[in-house]
Scaffold this motif. Sequence first.
Motif, PDB file in Angstrom:
ATOM      1  N   ILE A   1      -3.332  -3.477 -12.840  1.00  0.00           N
ATOM      2  CA  ILE A   1      -1.910  -3.808 -12.871  1.00  0.00           C
ATOM      3  C   ILE A   1      -1.188  -2.992 -11.803  1.00  0.00           C
ATOM      4  CG2 ILE A   1       0.222  -3.742 -14.236  1.00  0.00           C
ATOM      5  CD1 ILE A   1      -1.529  -4.127 -16.728  1.00  0.00           C
ATOM      6  N   ARG A   2      -0.473  -3.687 -10.940  1.00  0.00           N
ATOM      7  CA  ARG A   2       0.239  -3.018  -9.851  1.00  0.00           C
ATOM      8  C   ARG A   2       1.658  -2.650 -10.291  1.00  0.00           C
ATOM      9  NH1 ARG A   2      -0.649  -2.805  -4.474  1.00  0.00           N
ATOM     10  NH2 ARG A   2      -2.172  -4.501  -4.526  1.00  0.00           N
ATOM     11  N   SER A   3       2.107  -1.468  -9.901  1.00  0.00           N
ATOM     12  CA  SER A   3       3.475  -1.039 -10.179  1.00  0.00           C
ATOM     13  C   SER A   3       3.916  -0.093  -9.068  1.00  0.00           C
ATOM     14  CB  SER A   3       3.561  -0.333 -11.537  1.00  0.00           C
ATOM     15  OG  SER A   3       2.733   0.821 -11.549  1.00  0.00           O
ATOM     16  N   PHE A   4       5.202   0.206  -9.042  1.00  0.00           N
ATOM     17  CA  PHE A   4       5.720   1.113  -8.026  1.00  0.00           C
ATOM     18  C   PHE A   4       5.237   2.532  -8.277  1.00  0.00           C
ATOM     19  CE2 PHE A   4       8.944  -2.275  -7.522  1.00  0.00           C
ATOM     20  CZ  PHE A   4       8.835  -2.452  -6.150  1.00  0.00           C
ATOM     21  N   ASP A   5       5.062   3.266  -7.201  1.00  0.00           N
ATOM     22  CA  ASP A   5       4.623   4.661  -7.262  1.00  0.00           C
ATOM     23  C   ASP A   5       5.870   5.543  -7.402  1.00  0.00           C
ATOM     24  OD1 ASP A   5       3.316   7.030  -7.090  1.00  0.00           O
ATOM     25  OD2 ASP A   5       2.443   6.706  -5.104  1.00  0.00           O
TER      26      ASP A   5
ATOM     27  N   ASP B   1       0.825  -1.203   0.000  1.00  0.00           N
ATOM     28  CA  ASP B   1       0.000   0.000   0.000  1.00  0.00           C
ATOM     29  C   ASP B   1       0.866   1.263   0.000  1.00  0.00           C
ATOM     30  OD1 ASP B   1      -2.158  -1.680   0.129  1.00  0.00           O
ATOM     31  OD2 ASP B   1      -2.434  -1.476   2.293  1.00  0.00           O
ATOM     32  N   LYS B   2       2.002   1.190   0.654  1.00  0.00           N
ATOM     33  CA  LYS B   2       2.889   2.345   0.791  1.00  0.00           C
ATOM     34  C   LYS B   2       3.687   2.627  -0.483  1.00  0.00           C
ATOM     35  CE  LYS B   2       6.894   3.883   3.537  1.00  0.00           C
ATOM     36  NZ  LYS B   2       7.859   3.475   4.598  1.00  0.00           N
ATOM     37  N   GLN B   3       4.128   1.588  -1.171  1.00  0.00           N
ATOM     38  CA  GLN B   3       5.090   1.757  -2.262  1.00  0.00           C
ATOM     39  C   GLN B   3       4.511   1.597  -3.664  1.00  0.00           C
ATOM     40  OE1 GLN B   3       7.899   2.825  -1.407  1.00  0.00           O
ATOM     41  NE2 GLN B   3       8.570   1.948   0.539  1.00  0.00           N
ATOM     42  N   THR B   4       3.286   1.081  -3.781  1.00  0.00           N
ATOM     43  CA  THR B   4       2.768   0.764  -5.116  1.00  0.00           C
ATOM     44  C   THR B   4       1.384   1.375  -5.365  1.00  0.00           C
ATOM     45  OG1 THR B   4       1.657  -1.307  -4.456  1.00  0.00           O
ATOM     46  CG2 THR B   4       3.998  -1.446  -5.031  1.00  0.00           C
ATOM     47  N   VAL B   5       1.007   1.357  -6.635  1.00  0.00           N
ATOM     48  CA  VAL B   5      -0.341   1.782  -7.048  1.00  0.00           C
ATOM     49  C   VAL B   5      -0.895   0.729  -8.005  1.00  0.00           C
ATOM     50  CG1 VAL B   5       0.032   4.256  -6.759  1.00  0.00           C
ATOM     51  CG2 VAL B   5       0.658   3.168  -8.920  1.00  0.00           C
ATOM     52  N   VAL B   6      -2.212   0.676  -8.144  1.00  0.00           N
ATOM     53  CA  VAL B   6      -2.876  -0.236  -9.078  1.00  0.00           C
ATOM     54  C   VAL B   6      -3.642   0.603 -10.086  1.00  0.00           C
ATOM     55  CG1 VAL B   6      -4.526  -2.128  -9.329  1.00  0.00           C
ATOM     56  CG2 VAL B   6      -3.083  -2.004  -7.291  1.00  0.00           C
ATOM     57  N   ASP B   7      -3.372   0.396 -11.386  1.00  0.00           N
ATOM     58  CA  ASP B   7      -4.023   1.212 -12.407  1.00  0.00           C
ATOM     59  C   ASP B   7      -5.407   0.674 -12.764  1.00  0.00           C
ATOM     60  OD1 ASP B   7      -3.696  -0.920 -14.145  1.00  0.00           O
ATOM     61  OD2 ASP B   7      -2.028  -0.019 -15.252  1.00  0.00           O
ATOM     62  N   HIS B   8      -6.047   1.309 -13.757  1.00  0.00           N
ATOM     63  CA  HIS B   8      -7.422   0.941 -14.108  1.00  0.00           C
ATOM     64  C   HIS B   8      -7.506  -0.449 -14.740  1.00  0.00           C
ATOM     65  CE1 HIS B   8      -5.660   2.779 -17.712  1.00  0.00           C
ATOM     66  NE2 HIS B   8      -6.478   2.013 -18.408  1.00  0.00           N
TER      67      HIS B   8
ATOM     68  N   ARG C   1      16.474  -9.421  -0.104  1.00  0.00           N
ATOM     69  CA  ARG C   1      15.621  -9.768   1.030  1.00  0.00           C
ATOM     70  C   ARG C   1      14.228  -9.185   0.787  1.00  0.00           C
ATOM     71  NH1 ARG C   1      18.156  -5.536   5.533  1.00  0.00           N
ATOM     72  NH2 ARG C   1      17.640  -3.613   4.402  1.00  0.00           N
ATOM     73  N   GLU C   2      13.269  -9.629   1.552  1.00  0.00           N
ATOM     74  CA  GLU C   2      11.919  -9.074   1.437  1.00  0.00           C
ATOM     75  C   GLU C   2      11.853  -7.721   2.117  1.00  0.00           C
ATOM     76  OE1 GLU C   2       7.230 -10.119   2.473  1.00  0.00           O
ATOM     77  OE2 GLU C   2       8.830 -11.258   3.420  1.00  0.00           O
ATOM     78  N   ARG C   3      11.076  -6.799   1.526  1.00  0.00           N
ATOM     79  CA  ARG C   3      10.751  -5.550   2.205  1.00  0.00           C
ATOM     80  C   ARG C   3       9.586  -5.862   3.146  1.00  0.00           C
ATOM     81  NH1 ARG C   3      13.329  -1.261   3.288  1.00  0.00           N
ATOM     82  NH2 ARG C   3      11.338  -0.191   3.475  1.00  0.00           N
ATOM     83  N   SER C   4       9.932  -6.217   4.356  1.00  0.00           N
ATOM     84  CA  SER C   4       8.910  -6.691   5.288  1.00  0.00           C
ATOM     85  C   SER C   4       7.949  -5.578   5.682  1.00  0.00           C
ATOM     86  CB  SER C   4       9.589  -7.242   6.548  1.00  0.00           C
ATOM     87  OG  SER C   4       8.614  -7.539   7.527  1.00  0.00           O
ATOM     88  N   PRO C   5       6.656  -5.868   5.706  1.00  0.00           N
ATOM     89  CA  PRO C   5       5.688  -4.879   6.192  1.00  0.00           C
ATOM     90  C   PRO C   5       5.765  -4.703   7.705  1.00  0.00           C
ATOM     91  CG  PRO C   5       4.586  -6.944   5.706  1.00  0.00           C
ATOM     92  CD  PRO C   5       6.000  -7.103   5.230  1.00  0.00           C
ATOM     93  N   PHE C   6       6.506  -5.596   8.372  1.00  0.00           N
ATOM     94  CA  PHE C   6       6.580  -5.554   9.834  1.00  0.00           C
ATOM     95  C   PHE C   6       7.956  -5.074  10.301  1.00  0.00           C
ATOM     96  CE2 PHE C   6       3.625  -8.958   8.588  1.00  0.00           C
ATOM     97  CZ  PHE C   6       2.446  -8.369   9.044  1.00  0.00           C
TER      98      PHE C   6
END
Length: 286
Positions: free
Chosen positions: A45-49, A35-42, A186-191
């Motif tokens: 399709i999800r991509s980085f913001d 939610d913090k780093q990406t957007v979803v278009d119409h 590594r994963e960008r952990s949400p936690f």
Amino acid sequence: DEDPQSLQFTSENTKGPIKKTLKKIEERHASHELDKQTVVDHNSIRSFDIGKDKLSSVSKQERDKLESAWKEYLSSLNPETKKKDSFYSIKDVVKKNGSGIGSTGLKRYYILIEGQEGEVHHDDIILEAKEARSPIPAYFFPYDEQFWEDNKHQGRRVAHTQHAMHHQADPYLGYFRMDGHDFYVRERSPFSKDLREKNLDDYKKFTQTIKTMAQISAKIHARADADIENGIMDYHSEKAILKAIGSDQKLFRHQLGLWSRYYKETVENDFELFKEWLIEQDYFKS
């Protein structure tokens, strides 16, 4: 003296700023980083913001190089936790700029991968590929040919160390080489959350934090040889640390205090010299 595999630090058994930070983490959702780093278009399709949180686009040439190096990353993953290759398919890549302290100036990428298929984009996962170089302290210790021979790939060194020190290592932990630079992934952990400076505003809170962080450091060093039979490490790290400290712990604490004050003064002097250099270069006018 406790088992480093079972010893945990939670909001129930910590105090002060660390307790507050852990409580904040407990309130987070698994989708926090997406939610913090990406957007979803119409087209869903999800991509980085781009432009958010110091993210910038990469060239097609750079993207192609990363795609080629990705094969090495896949082969570096732990076979016991690795999923099929399509799980790690790259959907989007951006550069991460201007963050870190010791890593200032090193290359860093955020990589969006496919994840579990068939769950409409909520399965997407953000990985971080960060350039790794030889550790600075290694240049100040006596030369150890075995160390440099074992650590030709600095990304592998970092991944190897994290596998040793973590009870449940990141399943996305791996490494690759691109354009002569070593990277670990590594994963960008949400936690993941930093302690806030404003919460360290008095002596009691500061000492509470230092004590807990010291206990956590002791735990992970003890943890590093908990599975010594698996060959990740062939010695007991805490015993090696105690041997290096020596029998006079009071003298060690005194030495550490002297070194810390010297380091503090050096940093402050370096900063003053840096400001003088900026003024000489007319940096503030430009």
